[in-house]
Design a protein around this motif. Sequence first.
Motif, PDB file in Angstrom:
ATOM      1  N   GLY A   1       0.809  -1.208   0.000  1.00 43.58           N
ATOM      2  CA  GLY A   1       0.000   0.000   0.000  1.00 43.58           C
ATOM      3  C   GLY A   1       0.844   1.261   0.000  1.00 43.58           C
ATOM      4  N   ARG A   2       0.184   2.377  -0.260  1.00 44.12           N
ATOM      5  CA  ARG A   2       0.870   3.676  -0.334  1.00 44.12           C
ATOM      6  C   ARG A   2       1.541   4.023   0.994  1.00 44.12           C
ATOM      7  NH1 ARG A   2      -1.121   9.385   0.052  1.00 44.12           N
ATOM      8  NH2 ARG A   2       0.319  10.586  -1.230  1.00 44.12           N
ATOM      9  N   LYS A   3       0.819   3.852   2.089  1.00 43.61           N
ATOM     10  CA  LYS A   3       1.369   4.171   3.408  1.00 43.61           C
ATOM     11  C   LYS A   3       2.589   3.296   3.709  1.00 43.61           C
ATOM     12  CE  LYS A   3       0.233   4.469   8.272  1.00 43.61           C
ATOM     13  NZ  LYS A   3      -0.708   4.198   9.335  1.00 43.61           N
ATOM     14  N   GLN A   4       2.489   2.008   3.404  1.00 37.39           N
ATOM     15  CA  GLN A   4       3.617   1.106   3.632  1.00 37.39           C
ATOM     16  C   GLN A   4       4.825   1.505   2.786  1.00 37.39           C
ATOM     17  OE1 GLN A   4       1.452  -2.543   2.718  1.00 37.39           O
ATOM     18  NE2 GLN A   4       2.140  -3.346   4.700  1.00 37.39           N
ATOM     19  N   ALA A   5       4.588   1.927   1.554  1.00 35.98           N
ATOM     20  CA  ALA A   5       5.687   2.336   0.677  1.00 35.98           C
ATOM     21  C   ALA A   5       6.404   3.554   1.254  1.00 35.98           C
ATOM     22  CB  ALA A   5       5.170   2.620  -0.726  1.00 35.98           C
ATOM     23  N   TYR A   6       5.645   4.534   1.732  1.00 35.27           N
ATOM     24  CA  TYR A   6       6.268   5.716   2.336  1.00 35.27           C
ATOM     25  C   TYR A   6       7.012   5.357   3.614  1.00 35.27           C
ATOM     26  CZ  TYR A   6       4.609   9.234  -0.888  1.00 35.27           C
ATOM     27  OH  TYR A   6       4.428  10.007  -2.013  1.00 35.27           O
ATOM     28  N   GLU A   7       6.438   4.491   4.425  1.00 34.52           N
ATOM     29  CA  GLU A   7       7.125   4.055   5.646  1.00 34.52           C
ATOM     30  C   GLU A   7       8.438   3.356   5.299  1.00 34.52           C
ATOM     31  OE1 GLU A   7       4.214   1.654   7.649  1.00 34.52           O
ATOM     32  OE2 GLU A   7       3.172   3.402   8.468  1.00 34.52           O
ATOM     33  N   LEU A   8       8.418   2.539   4.258  1.00 39.79           N
ATOM     34  CA  LEU A   8       9.616   1.814   3.849  1.00 39.79           C
ATOM     35  C   LEU A   8      10.717   2.753   3.374  1.00 39.79           C
ATOM     36  CD1 LEU A   8      11.044  -0.876   3.339  1.00 39.79           C
ATOM     37  CD2 LEU A   8       9.938  -0.921   1.091  1.00 39.79           C
ATOM     38  N   VAL A   9      10.389   3.717   2.518  1.00 36.23           N
ATOM     39  CA  VAL A   9      11.441   4.606   2.007  1.00 36.23           C
ATOM     40  C   VAL A   9      11.988   5.523   3.098  1.00 36.23           C
ATOM     41  CG1 VAL A   9      10.654   4.518  -0.385  1.00 36.23           C
ATOM     42  CG2 VAL A   9       9.854   6.361   1.089  1.00 36.23           C
ATOM     43  N   HIS A  10      11.221   5.730   4.162  1.00 35.73           N
ATOM     44  CA  HIS A  10      11.699   6.540   5.286  1.00 35.73           C
ATOM     45  C   HIS A  10      12.365   5.698   6.375  1.00 35.73           C
ATOM     46  CE1 HIS A  10      10.123  10.350   3.930  1.00 35.73           C
ATOM     47  NE2 HIS A  10       8.921   9.830   3.757  1.00 35.73           N
ATOM     48  N   SER A  11      12.350   4.377   6.228  1.00 34.90           N
ATOM     49  CA  SER A  11      12.818   3.480   7.290  1.00 34.90           C
ATOM     50  C   SER A  11      14.340   3.419   7.432  1.00 34.90           C
ATOM     51  CB  SER A  11      12.297   2.063   7.035  1.00 34.90           C
ATOM     52  OG  SER A  11      12.964   1.480   5.920  1.00 34.90           O
ATOM     53  N   GLY A  12      15.060   3.787   6.381  1.00 28.99           N
ATOM     54  CA  GLY A  12      16.517   3.658   6.429  1.00 28.99           C
ATOM     55  C   GLY A  12      17.001   2.281   6.030  1.00 28.99           C
ATOM     56  N   GLU A  13      16.115   1.425   5.541  1.00 35.64           N
ATOM     57  CA  GLU A  13      16.501   0.087   5.101  1.00 35.64           C
ATOM     58  C   GLU A  13      17.359   0.128   3.837  1.00 35.64           C
ATOM     59  OE1 GLU A  13      15.937  -3.014   6.425  1.00 35.64           O
ATOM     60  OE2 GLU A  13      15.204  -1.977   8.193  1.00 35.64           O
ATOM     61  N   PHE A  14      17.167   1.140   3.022  1.00 30.51           N
ATOM     62  CA  PHE A  14      17.963   1.331   1.814  1.00 30.51           C
ATOM     63  C   PHE A  14      18.048   2.820   1.521  1.00 30.51           C
ATOM     64  CE2 PHE A  14      13.648   0.092   0.591  1.00 30.51           C
ATOM     65  CZ  PHE A  14      13.222   1.220  -0.077  1.00 30.51           C
ATOM     66  N   HIS A  15      18.988   3.180   0.676  1.00 33.15           N
ATOM     67  CA  HIS A  15      19.242   4.583   0.348  1.00 33.15           C
ATOM     68  C   HIS A  15      18.114   5.163  -0.513  1.00 33.15           C
ATOM     69  CE1 HIS A  15      21.522   8.201  -0.391  1.00 33.15           C
ATOM     70  NE2 HIS A  15      21.390   8.039  -1.690  1.00 33.15           N
ATOM     71  N   ALA A  16      17.544   6.254  -0.057  1.00 33.74           N
ATOM     72  CA  ALA A  16      16.528   6.999  -0.806  1.00 33.74           C
ATOM     73  C   ALA A  16      16.890   8.474  -0.679  1.00 33.74           C
ATOM     74  CB  ALA A  16      15.142   6.735  -0.242  1.00 33.74           C
ATOM     75  N   ILE A  17      16.611   9.232  -1.727  1.00 30.27           N
ATOM     76  CA  ILE A  17      16.919  10.665  -1.680  1.00 30.27           C
ATOM     77  C   ILE A  17      15.641  11.471  -1.839  1.00 30.27           C
ATOM     78  CG2 ILE A  17      19.265  10.390  -2.537  1.00 30.27           C
ATOM     79  CD1 ILE A  17      18.224  11.426  -5.272  1.00 30.27           C
ATOM     80  N   LYS A  18      15.699  12.684  -1.371  1.00 32.69           N
ATOM     81  CA  LYS A  18      14.586  13.608  -1.511  1.00 32.69           C
ATOM     82  C   LYS A  18      15.003  14.699  -2.484  1.00 32.69           C
ATOM     83  CE  LYS A  18      11.049  15.522   1.400  1.00 32.69           C
ATOM     84  NZ  LYS A  18      10.649  15.914   2.729  1.00 32.69           N
ATOM     85  N   VAL A  19      14.206  14.893  -3.514  1.00 37.49           N
ATOM     86  CA  VAL A  19      14.441  15.936  -4.508  1.00 37.49           C
ATOM     87  C   VAL A  19      13.228  16.851  -4.431  1.00 37.49           C
ATOM     88  CG1 VAL A  19      14.848  16.449  -6.942  1.00 37.49           C
ATOM     89  CG2 VAL A  19      15.703  14.303  -5.974  1.00 37.49           C
ATOM     90  N   GLY A  20      13.413  17.979  -3.764  1.00 32.43           N
ATOM     91  CA  GLY A  20      12.253  18.814  -3.474  1.00 32.43           C
ATOM     92  C   GLY A  20      11.334  18.040  -2.549  1.00 32.43           C
ATOM     93  N   LYS A  21      10.098  17.843  -2.966  1.00 29.89           N
ATOM     94  CA  LYS A  21       9.154  17.056  -2.169  1.00 29.89           C
ATOM     95  C   LYS A  21       9.074  15.606  -2.635  1.00 29.89           C
ATOM     96  CE  LYS A  21       6.217  20.841  -0.737  1.00 29.89           C
ATOM     97  NZ  LYS A  21       4.856  21.321  -0.598  1.00 29.89           N
ATOM     98  N   ARG A  22       9.809  15.287  -3.680  1.00 28.90           N
ATOM     99  CA  ARG A  22       9.760  13.931  -4.246  1.00 28.90           C
ATOM    100  C   ARG A  22      10.827  13.038  -3.624  1.00 28.90           C
ATOM    101  NH1 ARG A  22       8.967  16.569  -9.953  1.00 28.90           N
ATOM    102  NH2 ARG A  22       6.707  16.600  -9.997  1.00 28.90           N
ATOM    103  N   ILE A  23      10.478  11.772  -3.462  1.00 30.05           N
ATOM    104  CA  ILE A  23      11.409  10.774  -2.940  1.00 30.05           C
ATOM    105  C   ILE A  23      11.778   9.852  -4.085  1.00 30.05           C
ATOM    106  CG2 ILE A  23      11.699   8.871  -1.313  1.00 30.05           C
ATOM    107  CD1 ILE A  23       9.545  10.315   0.416  1.00 30.05           C
ATOM    108  N   LYS A  24      13.079   9.619  -4.252  1.00 32.46           N
ATOM    109  CA  LYS A  24      13.579   8.799  -5.347  1.00 32.46           C
ATOM    110  C   LYS A  24      14.461   7.676  -4.812  1.00 32.46           C
ATOM    111  CE  LYS A  24      11.821  11.319  -8.653  1.00 32.46           C
ATOM    112  NZ  LYS A  24      10.903  10.788  -9.647  1.00 32.46           N
ATOM    113  N   VAL A  25      14.378   6.515  -5.474  1.00 37.98           N
ATOM    114  CA  VAL A  25      15.151   5.337  -5.090  1.00 37.98           C
ATOM    115  C   VAL A  25      15.732   4.727  -6.362  1.00 37.98           C
ATOM    116  CG1 VAL A  25      15.036   3.036  -4.039  1.00 37.98           C
ATOM    117  CG2 VAL A  25      13.580   4.875  -3.165  1.00 37.98           C
ATOM    118  N   SER A  26      16.997   4.389  -6.328  1.00 38.34           N
ATOM    119  CA  SER A  26      17.617   3.698  -7.457  1.00 38.34           C
ATOM    120  C   SER A  26      17.017   2.294  -7.564  1.00 38.34           C
ATOM    121  CB  SER A  26      19.121   3.603  -7.234  1.00 38.34           C
ATOM    122  OG  SER A  26      19.693   2.656  -8.098  1.00 38.34           O
TER     123      SER A  26
END
Length: 67
Positions: free
Chosen positions: A24-49
């Motif tokens: 789900g959407r909420k789970q996806a946001y929790e995951l990218v904010h969890s620190g489990e893998f590298h994610a970057i913030k570009v403005g308000k957008r979150i990006k993952v390789s």
Amino acid sequence: MYKNLEDYPDVLNVSDVQELLGIGRKQAYELVHSGEFHAIKVGKRIKVSKHVLINWIEGGNRYEKAN
């Protein structure tokens, strides 16, 4: 509709992560904010390789955030 992994861009957004993992959407946001893998913030957008996400799924090293 399911896509092949190759159909996704090299840099994913949260909705791509959500779709790839079938979560789900909420789970996806929790995951990218969890620190489990590298994610970057570009403005308000979150990006993952895509490579980083695949490595994490396959049990690669856990990403540690720098303090």
